[in-house]
Design a protein around this motif. Sequence first.
Motif, PDB file in Angstrom:
ATOM      1  N   TYR A 132      -6.823   0.238  11.477  1.00 36.56           N
ATOM      2  CA  TYR A 132      -7.912  -0.212  10.607  1.00 36.56           C
ATOM      3  C   TYR A 132      -8.885   0.933  10.343  1.00 36.56           C
ATOM      4  N   TRP A 134      -6.293   8.745  -8.245  1.00 40.96           N
ATOM      5  CA  TRP A 134      -6.294   7.526  -7.417  1.00 40.96           C
ATOM      6  C   TRP A 134      -4.976   6.756  -7.564  1.00 40.96           C
ATOM      7  N   PHE A 135      -4.539   6.575  -8.825  1.00 41.43           N
ATOM      8  CA  PHE A 135      -3.301   5.827  -9.054  1.00 41.43           C
ATOM      9  C   PHE A 135      -2.114   6.555  -8.426  1.00 41.43           C
ATOM     10  N   VAL A 182      -2.808   3.674   4.953  1.00 39.57           N
ATOM     11  CA  VAL A 182      -3.354   2.312   4.935  1.00 39.57           C
ATOM     12  C   VAL A 182      -2.668   1.362   5.903  1.00 39.57           C
ATOM     13  N   SER A 183      -1.451   1.719   6.358  1.00 42.18           N
ATOM     14  CA  SER A 183      -0.773   0.771   7.239  1.00 42.18           C
ATOM     15  C   SER A 183      -0.807   1.257   8.685  1.00 42.18           C
ATOM     16  N   GLN A 235       3.222   2.108   2.135  1.00 39.15           N
ATOM     17  CA  GLN A 235       2.113   1.816   3.049  1.00 39.15           C
ATOM     18  C   GLN A 235       1.121   0.879   2.385  1.00 39.15           C
ATOM     19  N   ALA A 236       0.861   1.139   1.093  1.00 38.29           N
ATOM     20  CA  ALA A 236      -0.148   0.357   0.380  1.00 38.29           C
ATOM     21  C   ALA A 236       0.237  -1.117   0.325  1.00 38.29           C
ATOM     22  N   ILE A 282      -2.152   8.581  -5.847  1.00 38.23           N
ATOM     23  CA  ILE A 282      -2.224   8.461  -4.384  1.00 38.23           C
ATOM     24  C   ILE A 282      -1.644   7.110  -3.952  1.00 38.23           C
ATOM     25  N   GLN A 301       1.434  -2.835   2.590  1.00 40.53           N
ATOM     26  CA  GLN A 301       1.078  -3.508   3.843  1.00 40.53           C
ATOM     27  C   GLN A 301      -0.435  -3.576   4.054  1.00 40.53           C
ATOM     28  N   TYR A 302      -1.166  -3.106   3.081  1.00 42.42           N
ATOM     29  CA  TYR A 302      -2.621  -2.949   3.202  1.00 42.42           C
ATOM     30  C   TYR A 302      -3.323  -4.191   3.737  1.00 42.42           C
ATOM     31  N   ILE A 303      -2.991  -5.318   3.160  1.00 36.84           N
ATOM     32  CA  ILE A 303      -3.776  -6.520   3.463  1.00 36.84           C
ATOM     33  C   ILE A 303      -3.534  -7.061   4.867  1.00 36.84           C
ATOM     34  N   TYR A 304      -2.475  -6.625   5.525  1.00 36.37           N
ATOM     35  CA  TYR A 304      -2.163  -7.208   6.832  1.00 36.37           C
ATOM     36  C   TYR A 304      -2.891  -6.533   7.982  1.00 36.37           C
ATOM     37  N   ILE A 305      -3.529  -5.418   7.707  1.00 36.54           N
ATOM     38  CA  ILE A 305      -4.182  -4.673   8.777  1.00 36.54           C
ATOM     39  C   ILE A 305      -5.572  -5.224   9.036  1.00 36.54           C
ATOM     40  N   THR A 306      -5.906  -5.328  10.286  1.00 39.42           N
ATOM     41  CA  THR A 306      -7.277  -5.711  10.616  1.00 39.42           C
ATOM     42  C   THR A 306      -7.706  -4.980  11.876  1.00 39.42           C
ATOM     43  N   GLU A 307      -8.924  -5.201  12.262  1.00 36.14           N
ATOM     44  CA  GLU A 307      -9.449  -4.482  13.417  1.00 36.14           C
ATOM     45  C   GLU A 307      -8.828  -4.961  14.726  1.00 36.14           C
ATOM     46  N   GLU A 308      -8.803  -4.071  15.695  1.00 36.00           N
ATOM     47  CA  GLU A 308      -8.362  -4.464  17.034  1.00 36.00           C
ATOM     48  C   GLU A 308      -9.383  -5.419  17.636  1.00 36.00           C
ATOM     49  N   PRO A 309      -8.928  -6.352  18.504  1.00 35.89           N
ATOM     50  CA  PRO A 309      -9.923  -7.192  19.169  1.00 35.89           C
ATOM     51  C   PRO A 309     -10.809  -6.323  20.067  1.00 35.89           C
ATOM     52  N   VAL A 352      -2.374  -9.251  11.737  1.00 39.60           N
ATOM     53  CA  VAL A 352      -1.605  -8.218  12.422  1.00 39.60           C
ATOM     54  C   VAL A 352      -2.565  -7.120  12.877  1.00 39.60           C
ATOM     55  N   VAL A 353      -2.412  -6.746  14.131  1.00 40.86           N
ATOM     56  CA  VAL A 353      -3.289  -5.710  14.659  1.00 40.86           C
ATOM     57  C   VAL A 353      -2.457  -4.492  15.012  1.00 40.86           C
ATOM     58  N   PHE A 399      -4.404  13.993  -0.468  1.00 42.96           N
ATOM     59  CA  PHE A 399      -3.540  12.905  -0.959  1.00 42.96           C
ATOM     60  C   PHE A 399      -3.149  11.932   0.151  1.00 42.96           C
ATOM     61  N   GLN A 437      -7.360   3.437   8.011  1.00 42.41           N
ATOM     62  CA  GLN A 437      -7.277   2.817   6.690  1.00 42.41           C
ATOM     63  C   GLN A 437      -8.626   2.940   5.971  1.00 42.41           C
ATOM     64  N   ASN A 444       1.989   6.558  -1.940  1.00 43.38           N
ATOM     65  CA  ASN A 444       1.874   5.884  -0.638  1.00 43.38           C
ATOM     66  C   ASN A 444       2.154   4.391  -0.799  1.00 43.38           C
TER      67      ASN A 444
END
Lengths: 189, 483
Positions: free
Chosen positions: B173, A74-75, B169-170, A84-85, A77, A87-95, B475-476, B165, B176, A81
């Motif tokens: 959604y 896990w660590f 994540v970016s 990419q990791a 991976i 930026q993890y918190i900025y992603i959300t679902e599409e409207p 951000v979407v 592997f 991710q 990455n």
Amino acid sequence: MSNSYSLGMLAIVMGIMSVITMYRHWLNTGAVSSALIQWTPWSLLAVSISAWVMAAGAEFGIVFSSAFFTMTAWFYIVLVNRKQAAQYIYITEEPKERIQQSLSAKRFLRNSSLVFLIIPVACFCSVMLCLAGTSLIPVSETSRLVIAGLLFPLLWSVLILWCCGSKKRWHPALMMFGLASVIVIQYRV
Amino acid sequence: MLYESKERIKQSLASHSWLGIAMGAVLYLICLSGTLAVFLHELERWQQPDIEEFSELPASAISRAYQQFMAQINGPQKTVWVILPTADLPRAHVSNGDVERFTNHNGDLKNEPIEGWVGMVRELHYYLHLPKNIGMIVVAIFGVMLIALTVSGVMAHPSILKDAFKFRVSQTYRLQQTDLHNRLSVWGLPFILVITLTGAFIGLVNVLVLAAAPLFYDGDRDAVVSAVYGADPVVITDQRTFNVEKAIGELKRVAPEVTPIYIAFQQPDSEGQFLEIAATLPGRLTFSEIYRFDSEGNFFNHQGLSDGPIGRQIAYSVYRLHFGQFGGFAVKLMYAFMGLALTMACASGINIWLAKRKYKNWHNDVWVGFVWGTPLALSVSAIAAMANPLWATLTFWCVLSLTLTGALYRQDDSRSRVMIKLALGLSLLLIVTVHSAIHGVQSLFVPVWTTHIVASLLGFYWTISAYRKLGVQSVVVPEVTSA
């Protein structure tokens, strides 16, 4: 003590090396690679498990080695990455369009009744199959019961999957009930 | 070979989705409470920090505690236990199963242990707050479902090696959540199988006994239990006292390497009375070995939990393996980490299902209310239990119901998530404040201050991140169909 410490360190290093070589091999999947490259990660893992067992005993060693391997993977991976990791918190679902949908009572009742049928029938069948099956194994009475106790949830889950995967879910349920009943009759008569 | 049939993969995926959607929420609850349950001993110390702690209880103090306890309770007792201090719970208590009292280092009886919030978390994980007999079986059934989900998940994942592997994540959604779910589940497979199988075994032993008794033991359930765990010895004695000091001395002679964890005074004040000392063995997963002594303290046998039939050794090893109570605090941290990963796998599984849909409805609201409402309910119930220990369970379910109702009423899952996170962060900070106000700073020993540090850090993180998101558009990333 120092011997256990050295073996523990060896186990940790070999575990990490195993994950790294597994990743390198995974990156080159499809490319022609020698048997040595293919088997290196697994050999390192085997060395790591052996070292854990020698350092902490068979029972603790196997648990430690599998847990350490999982956590290292896990660590690693996250590490490979990491861009990419970050930026993890900025992603959300599409409207999406929001629709008003109420609970379908008919569907809910149908699915619930299926759950309440499948779970006990699969339980009945699996426990009977396990008890009957393990009674044929030439081990002590205690071990037979414990093997049945460990196999029974496994078999139960497989039977549930069988029901869920079937197009006509009543059919496996009926078959399981029939099979379990035969076992009960066989042992009680 | 496993993935040759496309039909089988499709069926497995359908089963995985069907079971996951049906069971996801309760599995999340069991996994989250189980993760907390790893630290129950530390949390017990945090909950009642004013109890005297010591590393050893001498034989004279054990006898004194037992005598004081027997003097305070009426009627014949089946068993009285004196639970000895251990490294992770360095406090002693006496119990007969109904009444329980802490002792000081001299063996004098002190306060009663408080069930409170810790008891609520334990009951939630063991029984889902249902009546014990039913609750344990219900929880075990969910363990079976988790095994089914694990098996179907592996069968439904033909790219298990190809994606080993990957962690996108970016990107979107959905990707991710998919990668998070798959990486946590696939690499955590050994842990998941061990936890679910041992949990199901613990919960379903009664079902097995119920089924095996009429088939093989003429309906005698005690005979099944005795066959697995060993039978109680038959002792006849005129003596009505116990020589604990001699028994402990005998234990050191018979098994010098073991560490005693409790002493059971079996059938005290009767002609069948005898003494049992349960002790852990170094490097062994078995919960304990039980050494038996007569009333005069002479060793006469042991139960064979560590060297008896292999089945008995396995049956008695599942507890430590399930709860991570072996090998010290590092193992507990490891179990908590893996438990959290399993909890996240449960949550992300439903997130994938929601993300795949082209619309949103009340399912999204309920899920957000449940996923974030559960830790909030746990946190608020901890505060309520500090005011009155009996409020813990009621507060938990009231807060969870409120968050669900609130999320449903608001019909904006993103906003609801931020609001509940904010409340969660603030409630964690409040836990630290209220606990410090009630117990003062003199009780700041290791489990208390580590709990406070963890709660404060999480509290600050969630408060600040939720506060920042209150006015910020997320951000979407558009969905990529080719992925």
